[in-house]
Design a protein around this motif. Sequence first.
Motif, PDB file in Angstrom:
ATOM      1  N   LYS A   1       0.750  -1.217  -0.041  1.00 52.69           N
ATOM      2  CA  LYS A   1       0.004   0.113  -0.083  1.00 52.69           C
ATOM      3  C   LYS A   1       0.778   1.334   0.057  1.00 52.69           C
ATOM      4  O   LYS A   1       0.738   1.958  -0.642  1.00 52.69           O
ATOM      5  N   SER A   2       1.818   1.279   0.742  1.00 54.44           N
ATOM      6  CA  SER A   2       2.594   2.504   1.020  1.00 54.44           C
ATOM      7  C   SER A   2       3.470   2.825  -0.339  1.00 54.44           C
ATOM      8  O   SER A   2       3.706   3.855  -0.674  1.00 54.44           O
ATOM      9  N   THR A   3       3.974   1.763  -0.759  1.00 55.48           N
ATOM     10  CA  THR A   3       4.838   1.681  -1.908  1.00 55.48           C
ATOM     11  C   THR A   3       3.784   2.319  -3.093  1.00 55.48           C
ATOM     12  O   THR A   3       4.385   3.302  -3.964  1.00 55.48           O
ATOM     13  N   LEU A   4       2.792   1.647  -3.316  1.00 61.51           N
ATOM     14  CA  LEU A   4       1.731   2.403  -4.326  1.00 61.51           C
ATOM     15  C   LEU A   4       1.478   3.932  -3.929  1.00 61.51           C
ATOM     16  O   LEU A   4       1.384   4.398  -5.055  1.00 61.51           O
ATOM     17  N   PHE A   5       1.130   4.063  -2.925  1.00 62.29           N
ATOM     18  CA  PHE A   5       0.771   5.661  -2.415  1.00 62.29           C
ATOM     19  C   PHE A   5       1.831   6.361  -2.645  1.00 62.29           C
ATOM     20  O   PHE A   5       1.814   7.604  -3.280  1.00 62.29           O
ATOM     21  N   ASN A   6       3.173   6.152  -2.552  1.00 57.47           N
ATOM     22  CA  ASN A   6       4.531   6.857  -2.683  1.00 57.47           C
ATOM     23  C   ASN A   6       4.505   7.064  -4.246  1.00 57.47           C
ATOM     24  O   ASN A   6       5.150   8.110  -4.758  1.00 57.47           O
ATOM     25  N   MET A   7       4.079   5.863  -5.061  1.00 55.12           N
ATOM     26  CA  MET A   7       4.483   6.049  -6.550  1.00 55.12           C
ATOM     27  C   MET A   7       3.413   7.166  -7.098  1.00 55.12           C
ATOM     28  O   MET A   7       3.651   7.866  -8.044  1.00 55.12           O
ATOM     29  N   VAL A   8       2.085   6.862  -6.529  1.00 54.01           N
ATOM     30  CA  VAL A   8       1.116   8.054  -7.088  1.00 54.01           C
ATOM     31  C   VAL A   8       1.227   9.431  -6.441  1.00 54.01           C
ATOM     32  O   VAL A   8       1.151  10.352  -7.427  1.00 54.01           O
ATOM     33  N   ALA A   9       1.967   9.430  -5.296  1.00 50.66           N
ATOM     34  CA  ALA A   9       2.616  10.928  -4.938  1.00 50.66           C
ATOM     35  C   ALA A   9       3.647  11.497  -5.501  1.00 50.66           C
ATOM     36  O   ALA A   9       3.946  12.584  -5.147  1.00 50.66           O
ATOM     37  N   GLY A  10       4.496  10.704  -6.353  1.00 56.06           N
ATOM     38  CA  GLY A  10       5.624  11.152  -6.888  1.00 56.06           C
ATOM     39  C   GLY A  10       6.775  10.946  -6.276  1.00 56.06           C
ATOM     40  O   GLY A  10       7.883  11.320  -6.561  1.00 56.06           O
ATOM     41  N   ASN A  11       6.704  10.199  -4.912  1.00 56.24           N
ATOM     42  CA  ASN A  11       7.970  10.092  -4.124  1.00 56.24           C
ATOM     43  C   ASN A  11       8.912   8.996  -4.729  1.00 56.24           C
ATOM     44  O   ASN A  11      10.011   8.919  -4.375  1.00 56.24           O
ATOM     45  N   ILE A  12       8.252   7.998  -5.506  1.00 58.33           N
ATOM     46  CA  ILE A  12       8.849   6.770  -5.903  1.00 58.33           C
ATOM     47  C   ILE A  12       8.505   6.651  -7.368  1.00 58.33           C
ATOM     48  O   ILE A  12       7.531   6.800  -7.712  1.00 58.33           O
ATOM     49  N   VAL A  13       9.513   6.302  -8.275  1.00 63.35           N
ATOM     50  CA  VAL A  13       9.136   6.127  -9.566  1.00 63.35           C
ATOM     51  C   VAL A  13       9.024   4.544  -9.832  1.00 63.35           C
ATOM     52  O   VAL A  13       9.858   3.707  -9.661  1.00 63.35           O
ATOM     53  N   PRO A  14       7.965   4.188 -10.484  1.00 62.20           N
ATOM     54  CA  PRO A  14       7.830   2.820 -10.860  1.00 62.20           C
ATOM     55  C   PRO A  14       8.781   2.211 -11.804  1.00 62.20           C
ATOM     56  O   PRO A  14       9.280   2.926 -12.681  1.00 62.20           O
ATOM     57  N   ASP A  15       8.903   0.779 -11.481  1.00 57.86           N
ATOM     58  CA  ASP A  15       9.704   0.292 -12.839  1.00 57.86           C
ATOM     59  C   ASP A  15       9.080   0.195 -14.056  1.00 57.86           C
ATOM     60  O   ASP A  15       9.694   0.188 -14.953  1.00 57.86           O
ATOM     61  N   SER A  16       7.803  -0.238 -13.767  1.00 59.50           N
ATOM     62  CA  SER A  16       7.113  -0.229 -15.330  1.00 59.50           C
ATOM     63  C   SER A  16       5.715   0.126 -14.906  1.00 59.50           C
ATOM     64  O   SER A  16       5.236   0.233 -13.671  1.00 59.50           O
ATOM     65  N   GLY A  17       4.995   0.326 -15.896  1.00 59.82           N
ATOM     66  CA  GLY A  17       3.177   0.807 -15.956  1.00 59.82           C
ATOM     67  C   GLY A  17       3.335   2.135 -15.738  1.00 59.82           C
ATOM     68  O   GLY A  17       4.229   2.962 -16.061  1.00 59.82           O
ATOM     69  N   SER A  18       1.949   2.730 -15.708  1.00 59.93           N
ATOM     70  CA  SER A  18       1.702   4.101 -15.833  1.00 59.93           C
ATOM     71  C   SER A  18       0.766   4.690 -14.888  1.00 59.93           C
ATOM     72  O   SER A  18      -0.123   3.950 -14.369  1.00 59.93           O
ATOM     73  N   ILE A  19       0.890   5.935 -14.393  1.00 58.98           N
ATOM     74  CA  ILE A  19       0.042   6.738 -13.579  1.00 58.98           C
ATOM     75  C   ILE A  19      -0.500   7.863 -14.043  1.00 58.98           C
ATOM     76  O   ILE A  19       0.090   8.737 -14.796  1.00 58.98           O
ATOM     77  N   TYR A  20      -1.661   7.684 -14.113  1.00 61.14           N
ATOM     78  CA  TYR A  20      -2.797   9.024 -14.944  1.00 61.14           C
ATOM     79  C   TYR A  20      -3.130   9.914 -13.770  1.00 61.14           C
ATOM     80  O   TYR A  20      -3.907   9.288 -12.940  1.00 61.14           O
ATOM     81  N   PHE A  21      -2.861  11.195 -13.885  1.00 62.31           N
ATOM     82  CA  PHE A  21      -3.732  12.218 -12.806  1.00 62.31           C
ATOM     83  C   PHE A  21      -4.562  13.154 -13.846  1.00 62.31           C
ATOM     84  O   PHE A  21      -4.056  13.726 -14.527  1.00 62.31           O
ATOM     85  N   ASP A  22      -5.962  13.103 -13.619  1.00 63.78           N
ATOM     86  CA  ASP A  22      -6.707  14.141 -14.416  1.00 63.78           C
ATOM     87  C   ASP A  22      -6.370  13.930 -15.717  1.00 63.78           C
ATOM     88  O   ASP A  22      -6.545  14.804 -16.639  1.00 63.78           O
ATOM     89  N   GLY A  23      -6.158  12.617 -16.323  1.00 65.34           N
ATOM     90  CA  GLY A  23      -6.266  12.427 -17.824  1.00 65.34           C
ATOM     91  C   GLY A  23      -4.643  12.355 -18.321  1.00 65.34           C
ATOM     92  O   GLY A  23      -4.501  12.223 -19.748  1.00 65.34           O
ATOM     93  N   GLU A  24      -3.844  13.012 -17.438  1.00 64.09           N
ATOM     94  CA  GLU A  24      -2.368  12.972 -18.064  1.00 64.09           C
ATOM     95  C   GLU A  24      -1.290  12.022 -17.521  1.00 64.09           C
ATOM     96  O   GLU A  24      -1.674  11.830 -16.290  1.00 64.09           O
ATOM     97  N   ASP A  25      -0.457  11.637 -18.257  1.00 67.66           N
ATOM     98  CA  ASP A  25       0.394  10.580 -17.608  1.00 67.66           C
ATOM     99  C   ASP A  25       1.494  11.631 -16.807  1.00 67.66           C
ATOM    100  O   ASP A  25       2.111  12.415 -17.258  1.00 67.66           O
ATOM    101  N   VAL A  26       1.447  10.959 -15.569  1.00 64.28           N
ATOM    102  CA  VAL A  26       2.470  11.784 -14.467  1.00 64.28           C
ATOM    103  C   VAL A  26       3.288  10.792 -14.115  1.00 64.28           C
ATOM    104  O   VAL A  26       3.929  10.947 -13.041  1.00 64.28           O
ATOM    105  N   THR A  27       3.627   9.771 -14.711  1.00 65.38           N
ATOM    106  CA  THR A  27       4.457   8.688 -14.139  1.00 65.38           C
ATOM    107  C   THR A  27       5.919   9.286 -13.969  1.00 65.38           C
ATOM    108  O   THR A  27       6.441   9.961 -14.871  1.00 65.38           O
TER     109      THR A  27
END
Length: 260
Positions: A45-71
Amino acid sequence: MSFDAVIDVKDVTKSFGGLTAVNKCSLRVERGSITGLIGPNGAGKSTLFNMVAGNIVPDSGSIYFDGEDVTGVPPYKLFARGLLRTFQIAHEFSHMTALENLMVVPGDQPGERLANIWFRPDFVRKAEHHVRQKALDVIDFLKLGHVKNELAGNLSGGQKKLLELGRTMMVDAKVVLLDEVAAGVNRTLLQDLAANIERMNEELGYTFFVIEHDMDLIGRLCDPVIVMAQGEVIAQGPMEEIRANPEIIEAYFGSPVEAA
Protein backbone atom coordinates in the motif's frame (compact mmCIF):
# COMPACT_ATOMS: atom_id res chain seq x y z
CA MET A 1 -23.71 10.36 -9.25
CA SER A 2 -21.56 9.42 -12.22
CA PHE A 3 -17.79 9.49 -11.77
CA ASP A 4 -14.71 9.51 -13.94
CA ALA A 5 -11.21 8.48 -12.89
CA VAL A 6 -9.03 11.30 -11.59
CA ILE A 7 -6.27 8.82 -10.68
CA ASP A 8 -5.72 5.84 -12.98
CA VAL A 9 -2.95 3.39 -12.11
CA LYS A 10 -2.16 0.91 -14.89
CA ASP A 11 -0.05 -2.24 -14.44
CA VAL A 12 2.41 -0.59 -12.08
CA THR A 13 5.32 -2.64 -10.72
CA LYS A 14 8.00 -1.70 -8.19
CA SER A 15 10.77 -3.90 -6.82
CA PHE A 16 13.43 -3.25 -4.21
CA GLY A 17 16.32 -5.60 -4.78
CA GLY A 18 14.79 -9.08 -4.96
CA LEU A 19 11.50 -8.02 -3.35
CA THR A 20 8.56 -7.09 -5.55
CA ALA A 21 6.55 -4.67 -3.43
CA VAL A 22 3.91 -3.87 -6.09
CA ASN A 23 3.21 -6.31 -8.91
CA LYS A 24 1.39 -5.18 -12.07
CA CYS A 25 -1.15 -3.29 -9.97
CA SER A 26 -4.06 -1.40 -11.51
CA LEU A 27 -6.70 0.72 -9.77
CA ARG A 28 -8.81 3.83 -10.28
CA VAL A 29 -9.83 6.64 -7.96
CA GLU A 30 -13.04 8.19 -9.20
CA ARG A 31 -13.52 11.95 -9.15
CA GLY A 32 -15.64 13.00 -6.19
CA SER A 33 -15.11 9.78 -4.25
CA ILE A 34 -13.49 8.95 -0.92
CA THR A 35 -11.61 5.80 -1.91
CA GLY A 36 -9.99 3.63 0.75
CA LEU A 37 -6.88 1.47 0.33
CA ILE A 38 -6.42 -1.30 2.88
CA GLY A 39 -4.44 -4.49 3.25
CA PRO A 40 -2.21 -6.40 5.67
CA ASN A 41 1.28 -5.14 6.53
CA GLY A 42 3.61 -5.64 3.57
CA ALA A 43 0.77 -5.60 1.04
CA GLY A 44 2.41 -2.79 -0.97
CA LYS A 45 0.00 0.00 0.00
CA SER A 46 2.62 2.53 1.04
CA THR A 47 4.79 1.82 -2.00
CA LEU A 48 1.81 2.31 -4.30
CA PHE A 49 0.83 5.49 -2.45
CA ASN A 50 4.37 6.84 -2.78
CA MET A 51 4.34 6.18 -6.51
CA VAL A 52 1.04 8.01 -6.95
CA ALA A 53 2.41 10.89 -4.84
CA GLY A 54 5.57 11.09 -6.98
CA ASN A 55 7.98 10.07 -4.22
CA ILE A 56 8.91 6.78 -5.93
CA VAL A 57 9.25 6.09 -9.67
CA PRO A 58 7.71 2.77 -10.78
CA ASP A 59 9.82 0.21 -12.62
CA SER A 60 7.04 -0.26 -15.17
CA GLY A 61 3.44 0.75 -15.77
CA SER A 62 1.80 4.16 -15.87
CA ILE A 63 0.06 6.57 -13.51
CA TYR A 64 -2.45 9.08 -14.87
CA PHE A 65 -3.71 12.11 -12.97
CA ASP A 66 -6.64 14.05 -14.36
CA GLY A 67 -6.13 12.39 -17.75
CA GLU A 68 -2.39 13.13 -18.03
CA ASP A 69 0.48 10.68 -17.70
CA VAL A 70 2.34 11.75 -14.55
CA THR A 71 4.53 8.65 -14.13
CA GLY A 72 7.68 9.79 -12.35
CA VAL A 73 6.57 13.42 -12.04
CA PRO A 74 8.02 14.80 -8.76
CA PRO A 75 5.76 15.81 -5.84
CA TYR A 76 6.22 19.58 -6.21
CA LYS A 77 4.94 19.45 -9.80
CA LEU A 78 1.99 17.28 -8.76
CA PHE A 79 1.28 19.80 -5.98
CA ALA A 80 1.06 22.55 -8.59
CA ARG A 81 -1.46 20.42 -10.53
CA GLY A 82 -3.65 19.87 -7.47
CA LEU A 83 -2.49 16.50 -6.09
CA LEU A 84 -1.61 16.91 -2.41
CA ARG A 85 -0.60 14.51 0.33
CA THR A 86 -0.86 14.48 4.11
CA PHE A 87 1.40 12.30 6.22
CA GLN A 88 1.02 9.83 9.07
CA ILE A 89 3.17 12.20 11.13
CA ALA A 90 2.02 15.78 10.60
CA HIS A 91 4.65 18.07 9.05
CA GLU A 92 3.75 21.40 10.61
CA PHE A 93 6.02 24.45 11.03
CA SER A 94 6.17 24.13 14.80
CA HIS A 95 7.42 27.65 15.55
CA MET A 96 4.73 29.34 13.48
CA THR A 97 1.12 29.77 14.50
CA ALA A 98 -1.65 27.63 13.08
CA LEU A 99 -2.81 30.61 10.99
CA GLU A 100 0.71 31.28 9.69
CA ASN A 101 1.07 27.59 8.76
CA LEU A 102 -1.88 28.03 6.41
CA MET A 103 -0.71 31.36 5.02
CA VAL A 104 2.64 30.00 3.78
CA VAL A 105 1.05 27.26 1.66
CA PRO A 106 0.08 29.11 -1.56
CA GLY A 107 3.08 29.36 -3.88
CA ASP A 108 4.40 32.32 -5.85
CA GLN A 109 3.13 34.99 -3.45
CA PRO A 110 4.12 38.58 -4.41
CA GLY A 111 5.84 39.13 -1.06
CA GLU A 112 8.37 36.43 -1.93
CA ARG A 113 10.00 38.84 -4.42
CA LEU A 114 12.16 41.58 -2.95
CA ALA A 115 11.41 43.94 -5.85
CA ASN A 116 7.69 43.77 -5.08
CA ILE A 117 8.32 44.66 -1.44
CA TRP A 118 10.32 47.72 -2.48
CA PHE A 119 8.37 48.95 -5.46
CA ARG A 120 4.86 47.48 -5.09
CA PRO A 121 4.15 47.42 -1.33
CA ASP A 122 0.41 48.03 -1.78
CA PHE A 123 0.17 45.06 -4.14
CA VAL A 124 2.00 42.88 -1.61
CA ARG A 125 -0.25 44.01 1.25
CA LYS A 126 -3.39 43.35 -0.78
CA ALA A 127 -2.21 39.86 -1.76
CA GLU A 128 -1.25 39.06 1.84
CA HIS A 129 -4.66 40.25 3.04
CA HIS A 130 -6.33 37.93 0.54
CA VAL A 131 -4.24 34.95 1.69
CA ARG A 132 -4.88 35.78 5.35
CA GLN A 133 -8.63 36.00 4.77
CA LYS A 134 -8.62 32.64 3.00
CA ALA A 135 -6.65 31.13 5.88
CA LEU A 136 -9.19 32.53 8.36
CA ASP A 137 -12.02 31.05 6.30
CA VAL A 138 -10.28 27.65 6.40
CA ILE A 139 -9.75 27.99 10.16
CA ASP A 140 -13.46 28.70 10.58
CA PHE A 141 -14.44 25.78 8.33
CA LEU A 142 -12.35 23.39 10.42
CA LYS A 143 -13.48 24.97 13.72
CA LEU A 144 -9.91 25.75 14.77
CA GLY A 145 -10.50 29.38 15.64
CA HIS A 146 -9.60 28.82 19.30
CA VAL A 147 -6.04 27.78 18.34
CA LYS A 148 -5.40 29.99 15.30
CA ASN A 149 -2.75 32.03 17.17
CA GLU A 150 -1.24 29.03 18.98
CA LEU A 151 2.16 27.76 17.88
CA ALA A 152 1.53 24.71 15.70
CA GLY A 153 4.07 22.69 17.67
CA ASN A 154 1.83 23.02 20.74
CA LEU A 155 -1.25 21.57 19.04
CA SER A 156 -2.54 18.08 19.79
CA GLY A 157 -2.06 15.27 17.30
CA GLY A 158 -5.64 15.62 16.09
CA GLN A 159 -5.39 19.38 15.73
CA LYS A 160 -2.22 18.97 13.68
CA LYS A 161 -4.02 16.55 11.36
CA LEU A 162 -6.86 19.08 10.99
CA LEU A 163 -4.25 21.73 10.19
CA GLU A 164 -2.82 19.48 7.47
CA LEU A 165 -6.29 19.19 5.98
CA GLY A 166 -6.51 22.97 6.10
CA ARG A 167 -3.27 23.30 4.19
CA THR A 168 -4.77 21.31 1.33
CA MET A 169 -7.69 23.77 1.28
CA MET A 170 -5.37 26.74 0.80
CA VAL A 171 -4.60 25.65 -2.77
CA ASP A 172 -7.96 24.12 -3.76
CA ALA A 173 -6.61 20.62 -4.25
CA LYS A 174 -8.24 18.29 -6.76
CA VAL A 175 -7.15 15.14 -4.91
CA VAL A 176 -5.87 14.67 -1.37
CA LEU A 177 -3.89 11.56 -0.46
CA LEU A 178 -4.47 10.78 3.22
CA ASP A 179 -1.82 8.58 4.83
CA GLU A 180 -2.93 7.04 8.17
CA VAL A 181 -4.98 10.06 9.13
CA ALA A 182 -6.17 8.38 12.35
CA ALA A 183 -2.66 7.74 13.68
CA GLY A 184 -2.04 9.56 16.97
CA VAL A 185 -5.53 11.08 17.10
CA ASN A 186 -7.87 10.60 20.06
CA ARG A 187 -11.35 9.28 19.37
CA THR A 188 -13.10 12.61 19.94
CA LEU A 189 -10.92 14.57 17.53
CA LEU A 190 -11.01 11.66 15.10
CA GLN A 191 -14.76 12.17 14.80
CA ASP A 192 -14.14 15.86 14.01
CA LEU A 193 -11.50 14.90 11.48
CA ALA A 194 -13.82 12.43 9.76
CA ALA A 195 -16.66 14.96 9.72
CA ASN A 196 -14.43 17.55 8.06
CA ILE A 197 -13.26 15.07 5.42
CA GLU A 198 -16.92 14.34 4.67
CA ARG A 199 -17.74 18.07 4.49
CA MET A 200 -14.80 18.77 2.17
CA ASN A 201 -15.97 15.94 -0.06
CA GLU A 202 -19.67 16.79 -0.06
CA GLU A 203 -19.60 20.59 0.09
CA LEU A 204 -16.35 21.44 -1.70
CA GLY A 205 -16.02 18.49 -4.08
CA TYR A 206 -12.67 17.18 -2.85
CA THR A 207 -11.57 13.69 -3.90
CA PHE A 208 -9.76 11.64 -1.25
CA PHE A 209 -7.55 8.56 -1.56
CA VAL A 210 -7.04 7.08 1.91
CA ILE A 211 -4.63 4.54 3.42
CA GLU A 212 -5.88 3.61 6.86
CA HIS A 213 -5.71 0.75 9.38
CA ASP A 214 -8.73 1.94 11.36
CA MET A 215 -11.47 -0.16 9.75
CA ASP A 216 -14.26 1.75 11.49
CA LEU A 217 -13.00 4.99 9.94
CA ILE A 218 -12.66 3.33 6.53
CA GLY A 219 -16.18 1.97 6.88
CA ARG A 220 -17.54 5.41 7.72
CA LEU A 221 -15.73 7.37 5.03
CA CYS A 222 -14.88 5.20 2.07
CA ASP A 223 -16.77 3.82 -0.89
CA PRO A 224 -15.26 2.05 -2.66
CA VAL A 225 -12.63 0.25 -0.59
CA ILE A 226 -9.70 -1.29 -2.48
CA VAL A 227 -7.85 -4.23 -0.90
CA MET A 228 -4.22 -5.07 -1.63
CA ALA A 229 -2.29 -8.21 -0.71
CA GLN A 230 1.19 -9.28 -1.85
CA GLY A 231 1.51 -6.26 -4.10
CA GLU A 232 -1.75 -6.80 -6.01
CA VAL A 233 -5.36 -5.63 -5.82
CA ILE A 234 -7.46 -8.59 -4.69
CA ALA A 235 -10.87 -6.94 -4.17
CA GLN A 236 -12.82 -3.70 -4.46
CA GLY A 237 -16.28 -2.66 -3.34
CA PRO A 238 -18.36 -1.32 -0.45
CA MET A 239 -17.05 -2.02 3.04
CA GLU A 240 -19.89 -4.45 3.83
CA GLU A 241 -18.83 -6.66 0.92
CA ILE A 242 -15.16 -6.35 1.82
CA ARG A 243 -15.75 -7.48 5.41
CA ALA A 244 -17.64 -10.57 4.19
CA ASN A 245 -15.13 -11.61 1.52
CA PRO A 246 -13.36 -14.90 2.46
CA GLU A 247 -10.33 -14.04 0.32
CA ILE A 248 -9.81 -10.84 2.29
CA ILE A 249 -10.25 -12.60 5.63
CA GLU A 250 -7.61 -15.09 4.55
CA ALA A 251 -5.25 -12.31 3.45
CA TYR A 252 -5.50 -10.63 6.86
CA PHE A 253 -5.75 -13.59 9.19
CA GLY A 254 -4.23 -16.57 7.37
CA SER A 255 -7.37 -18.65 6.79
CA PRO A 256 -11.14 -18.24 6.92
CA VAL A 257 -11.33 -20.78 9.74
CA GLU A 258 -8.90 -18.86 11.92
CA ALA A 259 -10.66 -15.57 11.18
CA ALA A 260 -13.99 -17.01 12.29
